[in-house]
Design a protein around this motif. Sequence first.
Motif, PDB file in Angstrom:
ATOM      1  N   MET A 135       0.726  -1.062  -0.093  1.00  0.00           N
ATOM      2  CA  MET A 135       0.050   0.102   0.048  1.00  0.00           C
ATOM      3  C   MET A 135       0.911   1.365  -0.029  1.00  0.00           C
ATOM      4  N   ILE A 136       0.204   2.367  -0.444  1.00  0.00           N
ATOM      5  CA  ILE A 136       1.145   3.464  -0.377  1.00  0.00           C
ATOM      6  C   ILE A 136       1.380   3.903   0.740  1.00  0.00           C
ATOM      7  N   GLN A 137       2.551   4.279   1.200  1.00  0.00           N
ATOM      8  CA  GLN A 137       2.953   4.690   2.588  1.00  0.00           C
ATOM      9  C   GLN A 137       3.503   6.221   2.674  1.00  0.00           C
ATOM     10  N   GLY A 138       3.556   6.813   3.686  1.00  0.00           N
ATOM     11  CA  GLY A 138       3.746   8.398   3.868  1.00  0.00           C
ATOM     12  C   GLY A 138       5.267   8.621   3.540  1.00  0.00           C
ATOM     13  N   ASP A 172       6.522   7.219   0.690  1.00  0.00           N
ATOM     14  CA  ASP A 172       6.455   6.881  -0.980  1.00  0.00           C
ATOM     15  C   ASP A 172       6.521   8.291  -1.638  1.00  0.00           C
ATOM     16  N   GLY A 173       7.599   8.541  -2.427  1.00  0.00           N
ATOM     17  CA  GLY A 173       7.463   9.436  -3.379  1.00  0.00           C
ATOM     18  C   GLY A 173       6.648  10.751  -2.952  1.00  0.00           C
ATOM     19  N   PRO A 174       5.796  11.207  -3.949  1.00  0.00           N
ATOM     20  CA  PRO A 174       4.965  12.421  -3.668  1.00  0.00           C
ATOM     21  C   PRO A 174       4.160  12.430  -2.555  1.00  0.00           C
ATOM     22  N   PHE A 175       3.888  11.165  -2.043  1.00  0.00           N
ATOM     23  CA  PHE A 175       3.062  11.099  -0.748  1.00  0.00           C
ATOM     24  C   PHE A 175       3.866  11.525   0.668  1.00  0.00           C
ATOM     25  N   ASP A 176       4.943  11.777   0.218  1.00  0.00           N
ATOM     26  CA  ASP A 176       5.950  12.344   1.631  1.00  0.00           C
ATOM     27  C   ASP A 176       5.812  13.556   2.106  1.00  0.00           C
ATOM     28  N   THR A 177       4.539  14.196   2.011  1.00  0.00           N
ATOM     29  CA  THR A 177       4.422  15.642   2.263  1.00  0.00           C
ATOM     30  C   THR A 177       3.544  15.610   3.828  1.00  0.00           C
ATOM     31  N   GLU A 211       1.027  17.195   4.273  1.00  0.00           N
ATOM     32  CA  GLU A 211      -0.375  17.175   4.205  1.00  0.00           C
ATOM     33  C   GLU A 211      -0.835  15.712   3.869  1.00  0.00           C
ATOM     34  N   TRP A 212      -0.092  14.944   3.081  1.00  0.00           N
ATOM     35  CA  TRP A 212      -0.457  13.502   2.935  1.00  0.00           C
ATOM     36  C   TRP A 212      -0.417  12.720   4.340  1.00  0.00           C
ATOM     37  N   GLN A 213       0.556  13.055   5.097  1.00  0.00           N
ATOM     38  CA  GLN A 213       0.646  12.403   6.260  1.00  0.00           C
ATOM     39  C   GLN A 213      -0.481  12.394   7.074  1.00  0.00           C
ATOM     40  N   GLN A 214      -1.193  13.509   7.087  1.00  0.00           N
ATOM     41  CA  GLN A 214      -2.568  13.464   7.672  1.00  0.00           C
ATOM     42  C   GLN A 214      -3.390  12.725   7.295  1.00  0.00           C
ATOM     43  N   TYR A 215      -3.508  12.276   6.043  1.00  0.00           N
ATOM     44  CA  TYR A 215      -4.386  11.500   5.305  1.00  0.00           C
ATOM     45  C   TYR A 215      -4.312   9.938   5.502  1.00  0.00           C
ATOM     46  N   LEU A 216      -3.013   9.633   4.934  1.00  0.00           N
ATOM     47  CA  LEU A 216      -2.806   8.364   5.028  1.00  0.00           C
ATOM     48  C   LEU A 216      -2.862   7.473   6.327  1.00  0.00           C
ATOM     49  N   PRO A 217      -3.281   6.218   6.467  1.00  0.00           N
ATOM     50  CA  PRO A 217      -3.357   5.568   7.754  1.00  0.00           C
ATOM     51  C   PRO A 217      -2.124   5.352   8.203  1.00  0.00           C
ATOM     52  N   TRP A 218      -1.939   5.630   9.546  1.00  0.00           N
ATOM     53  CA  TRP A 218      -0.547   5.611  10.448  1.00  0.00           C
ATOM     54  C   TRP A 218      -0.123   4.391  10.531  1.00  0.00           C
ATOM     55  N   LYS A 219      -1.126   3.416  10.515  1.00  0.00           N
ATOM     56  CA  LYS A 219      -0.914   1.687  10.821  1.00  0.00           C
ATOM     57  C   LYS A 219      -0.737   0.964   9.391  1.00  0.00           C
ATOM     58  N   SER A 220       0.174   0.441   9.324  1.00  0.00           N
ATOM     59  CA  SER A 220       0.266  -0.443   8.034  1.00  0.00           C
ATOM     60  C   SER A 220      -0.653  -1.480   7.898  1.00  0.00           C
ATOM     61  N   PHE A 221      -0.995  -1.738   6.302  1.00  0.00           N
ATOM     62  CA  PHE A 221      -1.801  -2.600   6.128  1.00  0.00           C
ATOM     63  C   PHE A 221      -1.726  -3.969   6.812  1.00  0.00           C
ATOM     64  N   PHE A 263      -8.228   2.998   5.343  1.00  0.00           N
ATOM     65  CA  PHE A 263      -8.328   3.033   4.037  1.00  0.00           C
ATOM     66  C   PHE A 263      -7.178   3.435   3.321  1.00  0.00           C
ATOM     67  N   TYR A 264      -6.745   2.309   2.416  1.00  0.00           N
ATOM     68  CA  TYR A 264      -5.473   2.447   1.809  1.00  0.00           C
ATOM     69  C   TYR A 264      -5.405   2.523   0.516  1.00  0.00           C
ATOM     70  N   ILE A 265      -4.365   3.070  -0.018  1.00  0.00           N
ATOM     71  CA  ILE A 265      -4.341   3.197  -1.573  1.00  0.00           C
ATOM     72  C   ILE A 265      -3.199   2.117  -2.212  1.00  0.00           C
ATOM     73  N   LEU A 266      -3.725   1.134  -3.262  1.00  0.00           N
ATOM     74  CA  LEU A 266      -2.984   0.249  -3.403  1.00  0.00           C
ATOM     75  C   LEU A 266      -1.700   0.671  -4.269  1.00  0.00           C
ATOM     76  N   ASN A 267      -0.526   0.298  -4.159  1.00  0.00           N
ATOM     77  CA  ASN A 267       0.739   0.723  -4.746  1.00  0.00           C
ATOM     78  C   ASN A 267       0.598   0.070  -6.280  1.00  0.00           C
ATOM     79  N   PRO A 268       0.437   1.073  -7.215  1.00  0.00           N
ATOM     80  CA  PRO A 268       0.085   0.433  -8.478  1.00  0.00           C
ATOM     81  C   PRO A 268       0.973  -0.225  -9.395  1.00  0.00           C
TER      82      PRO A 268
END
Length: 276
Positions: A21-24, A26-31, A33-43, A163-168
């Motif tokens: 899953m996309i993690q904080g 990963d690339g453009p998600f390491d901001t 802003e995104w840290q607030q939204y991505l789940p802090w617990k791993s899948f 709620f996770y985003i699958l790594n494409p």
Amino acid sequence: AAKLSPEKLLCQLRDRVNVTMIQGSDGPFDTSEWQQYLPWKSFNETAGRPGRCAVVSSAGSMKSSHLGQEIDSHDAVLRFNGAPTEGFQEDVGQKTTIRLVNSQLVTVEEQQFLREALYNTGILIVWDPAPYHAEIHEWYRKPDYNFFESYKSYRGAHPEQPFYILNPKMQWQLWDILQENSMEHIQPNPPSSGMLGIVIMMTLCDEVDVYEFLPSKRQTDICHYYQKFHDRACTMGAYHPLLFEKNLVKHINQGTDEDIYTHGKVTLPGFRNVHC
Ligand code: NCC
């Protein structure tokens, strides 16, 4: 391209398809802003290590299957997109541990997605068709459906629900194996939610029972068990390489043909139990 034996094919799937899953980090998600939204617990932490798992396809042939109890007897159940349980428990069960949704639903049907209670149960995972073997940055710039704002809205409204985003990258790793094991050229579109969900559960569980992905004697051209819409392409595929996915799943099935015919049921080993 010669077909691999079922054992070799399982090894290829285990070793070449990376379900993450996309993690904080990963690339453009390491901001911030995104840290607030991505789940802090791993899948993996959230999902644990379920033993027996069920994947429930949305096919019209689930109707009148009476598979509900059998499906609910599993430790974890995965469903797709807007497939409901309410009103259909007898045939599809009522347990939802994971719901895999496509980015089209999250974007085009955003209002329903944000409003309907059926999405509020279990772990949500969204996936989006990425360009062939694209880097996360490239995909982030041109997703198939720009679902990121809708994802944030949902996370804001339901911060406690994982709620996770699958790594494409996974979709094309899987597509390559589908292509290598098919006699024909297959359409260069990512696998269906169904096929992605099967591989997610093979990564997570000891054993995976899949229902009505390979159609039973109840096969019908009714697209979904919860709608009246008729379209053969739902079962055979148009955009997604569904026919090739089904041939591959048939090849690695460890259950009986009788189980396919009567229950639409296929039994696959979890990757933990695949020894190469
Ligand atoms: O229909 P869909 O799929 O939501 O179904 C989920 C998975 O169940 C399997 N299936 C479904 C129907 C059927 N008769 N036989 C089957 O084997 C497939 O493996 C399928 O993947 C998707 O894959 O995400 C898809 O999503 C829908 C639609 O976007 C969602 O339902 C949201 O409304 C697509 N339909 C359209 O775009 C019109 C479908 O092509 C693929």
